[in-house]
Motif scaffolding. Structure first.
Motif, PDB file in Angstrom:
ATOM      1  N   THR A 273      -2.897  10.606  38.597  1.00 49.08           N
ATOM      2  CA  THR A 273      -2.091   9.401  38.829  1.00 49.08           C
ATOM      3  C   THR A 273      -1.819   8.655  37.526  1.00 49.08           C
ATOM      4  O   THR A 273      -0.677   8.245  37.247  1.00 49.08           O
ATOM      5  N   THR A 277       1.890   8.259  35.776  1.00 44.28           N
ATOM      6  CA  THR A 277       2.435   6.909  35.589  1.00 44.28           C
ATOM      7  C   THR A 277       2.841   6.690  34.135  1.00 44.28           C
ATOM      8  O   THR A 277       3.913   6.143  33.843  1.00 44.28           O
ATOM      9  N   SER A 281       6.687   6.101  32.867  1.00 41.78           N
ATOM     10  CA  SER A 281       7.003   4.872  32.142  1.00 41.78           C
ATOM     11  C   SER A 281       7.701   5.204  30.825  1.00 41.78           C
ATOM     12  O   SER A 281       8.668   4.529  30.423  1.00 41.78           O
ATOM     13  N   ARG A 316      11.691   9.050  38.841  1.00 47.26           N
ATOM     14  CA  ARG A 316      10.332   8.527  38.669  1.00 47.26           C
ATOM     15  C   ARG A 316       9.578   8.535  39.996  1.00 47.26           C
ATOM     16  O   ARG A 316       8.428   8.990  40.066  1.00 47.26           O
ATOM     17  N   ASP A 320       6.433  11.494  41.242  1.00 50.31           N
ATOM     18  CA  ASP A 320       5.134  11.201  41.833  1.00 50.31           C
ATOM     19  C   ASP A 320       4.981  11.947  43.154  1.00 50.31           C
ATOM     20  O   ASP A 320       3.951  12.577  43.422  1.00 50.31           O
TER      21      ASP A 320
END
Length: 637
Positions: A273, A277, A281, A316, A320
């Motif tokens: 995770t 992330t 970003s 994005r 995930d």
């Protein structure tokens, strides 16, 4: 109308295919394909529709960028005159086209595939597991096998559908984003290329580890479930020995093993995770910086910036989702692999390709030069028979006598072909049993065992199990002849069902041993097979009931070939012939009177009887007592 529409898609696939697919293959891809063939056309349609929906969403991003450019450069007075029809077309696609496309995709996916796909797997796997040999189930937990059948079918569906969804989404969205950005400004593709390299690196690091821990978790879950089911299945023994604490520790040990895999999985999840992330970003910041720089240099319009930022945000969120889907994909692959090891096993006992249907016009049984032994997990074997010969004439009633481990029940199991011989052959009316179907063989043999197991169904269903076409009057007659009417009328289950409609509980746990045995006798009376095997058939009955049932058993034996096994010699002393087996060999044969006059092993057993049972200790003229070797399969001899 809508119900008919749903029903149409729900019936596009038959969840219970009748074709015999045989043993599932051992390869992972071939194993999945084995259970997926009936839904392959719908899976292809689903992928095409998913690609169209994804392409439509990418197209809407593109049109929104154009809309921004129109609004930034158009005069209000002539805007609708210049762009009205294009706006109406865009609105129609959004309001009508996309919902209809999504409806069709959902009907194919949800109604056509989602429920039918795993049921196909369960149905085919269950049919195959019913054909497994008796030895297979003696080495496995029933709860573990059923869990594998249920979980593997779901895991196959999830594996295939996730894989196809991932391929479509990655191909459509990422390719679409690259094309839209590259057409406007090639440099805008650079952050996407860097992001893709980082994304692949994260998958390279984390996914194999997640796959390994998921496979370990699937195995640990199966062990944990098996131990819990084992406790529930043997609750009477646990209560009898007042040892719930040991059972708690037994289950807790498996639970701790399972939790160890959960902790390892969650540590990987946290690292995954955070890494994802950070990567997303950097992608957002990189694309935003390059898009703003390009706008500053007047290389792109505001619409391109809007499209770039929107697509990056979409990627994005999707990245995930995709990475967790990939992790879940490998978890499901681990579950499939674990289930494959159990389900894709060839049955040890199989019908010959040209197997015929057994016919029994007379009922002669011949055991010729039997060679058989049980294998143990350490690779060693226990020899039971080595050249045994025995012929039973049509209609002859033969009693088998011997101490535990002598081979009596094994002989009955070999006659029923629960195990295959190592050498020799068994013939019924001249037909070798390996050349006939197992179903027809067992249909012609009625058997009552010492350890009577009933199905968790009604009393009626249990009695009629061997004769599904039997009438109610025939059932009642069988109940009366087995003296089961003395208790059946008083049975009531938790749902208020009474008598023959009452449920007997798992393995007949709601009934006493004698009641279960009387129901088993009624079942065999109703089946009325030409060959009868009685393995301690009256051992659970009290003397009064046994005496009453003996009369019915003698009636049942009329015109049949009978093999009776009993420790209580008085129950079989009146049969036509008694055969004494010791260490897998026939040591004596004759009538009760003849064997007593011979004053051999049978006479010694008869003298040492206490209450009509064979004693474990016999005098010196007979062979000394021997310890029964450990065996994985021979528990009732």
């Amino acid at each position: 109308m809508y119900r008919a529409l749903f029903r149409y898609f729900e019936t596009l696939v038959n969840p219970y295919p009748e074709d015999n697919r045989g043993t599932p293959p051992r390869g992972l891809f071939a194993f999945i394909l084995h259970f997926s063939r009936p839904v392959l056309p719908l899976l292809v349609v689903m992928s095409m529709l998913t690609a169209l929906v994804s392409a439509a969403e990418v197209f809407f991003f593109h049109t929104m960028g154009e809309l921004v450019d129109w609004l930034s450069g158009a005069e209000r007075e002539g805007f609708f005159a210049e762009h009205g029809w294009r706006l109406a077309g865009m609105a129609a696609l959004v309001v009508i086209g996309l919902p209809l496309l999504t409806l069709l995709q959902s009907l194919v996916t949800q109604q056509g595939i989602f429920g039918n796909y795993p049921m196909i797997g369960r149905w085919l796997a269950h049919r195959h597991m019913l054909g497994q040999s008796l030895a297979f189930y003696q080495d496995e937990f029933a709860g573990r096998v059923s869990q594998k059948v249920m979980q593997t079918a779901l895991a196959i569906r999830e594996t295939v559908m996730k894989l196809m969804d991932l391929m479509v989404y990655v191909l459509v969205y990422f390719t679409g984003a690259m094309l839209l950005m590259g057409r406007a400004e090639p440099w805008l593709m650079l952050p996407l290329v860097v992001w893709l390299a980082g994304y692949i690196a994260i998958m390279w690091v984390f996914v194999p580890r997640l796959r390994a821990v998921s496979m370990a978790q699937a195995d640990a879950r199966a062990v944990m479930t098996g131990r819990i089911v084992d406790s529930y299945s043997n609750i009477q023994t646990i209560k009898l020995f007042a040892d719930t604490r040991r059972e708690q520790e037994y289950a807790r040990d498996a639970m701790e093993g399972f939790m160890g895999t959960v902790y390892r999985q969650m540590r990987l999840a946290t690292g995954l995770t955070v890494s994802l992330t950070l990567l997303n970003s950097l992608l957002l910041a990189g694309v935003a910086a390059m898009a703003i720089g390009a706008w500053y240099l007047e290389a792109v319009s505001l619409g391109i910036i809007a499209v770039a930022i929107a697509l990056v945000m979409r990627i994005r969120f999707m990245s995930d989702w995709i990475l967790w889907e990939v992790a879940s994909l490998f978890e499901n692959i681990g579950t499939v692999q674990d289930g494959l090891n159990t389900i894709a096993q060839e049955p040890a006992v199989q019908d010959a390709p040209d197997a015929r249907t057994l016919t029994v016009p007379r009922g002669e049984i011949r055991f010729e030069a039997l060679r058989f032994g049980y294998e143990r997990p350490d690779g060693q074997g226990r020899r039971v028979f080595d050249g045994l010969d025995l012929t039973i004439a049509p209609g002859e009633k033969v009693g088998l006598i011997g101490r535990s481990g002598a081979g009596k029940s094994t002989l009955a199991n070999l006659l029923l072909r629960f195990f295959d011989l190592e050498g020799g052959r068994i013939l019924i009316d001249g037909q070798e049993i390996t050349g006939v179907t197992q179903e027809s063989l067992r249909r012609h043999i009625g058997m009552v065992t010492q350890d009577t197991s009933l199905l968790h169904r009604s009393v009626r269903d249990n009695i009629r199990y061997g004769s599904p076409e039997a009438s109610e009057a025939q059932i009642q007659e069988a109940v009366r002849r087995a003296h089961a009417d003395t208790f059946i009328d008083d049975l009531v289950d938790l749902q208020g069902r009474r008598g023959l409609d009452a449920q007997v509980g798992e393995r007949g746990v709601k009934l006493s041993g004698g009641q279960r045995q009387r129901i088993a006798i009624a079942r065999v009376l109703l089946k009325n097979a030409p060959i009868l095997v009685l393995d301690e058939a009256t051992s659970a009955l009290d003397s009064e009931v046994e005496a009453a049932i003996q009369e019915q058993l003698y009636t049942l034996m009329e015109g049949k070939t009978v093999i009776a096994i009993a420790h209580r010699l008085s129950t079989i002393a009146m049969l036509d012939r008694l055969v004494v087996i010791d260490e897998g060999q026939i040591v004596e044969s004759g009538t009760h009177g003849e064997l007593l006059a011979r004053d051999g092993l049978y006479a010694a057993l008869w003298r040492r009887q206490s209450g009509g049972f064979i004693g474990e200790d016999i005098d010196d003229e007979a062979e000394p007592e021997r310890a029964e070797p450990a065996s994985g399969h021979d528990g009732h001899d």
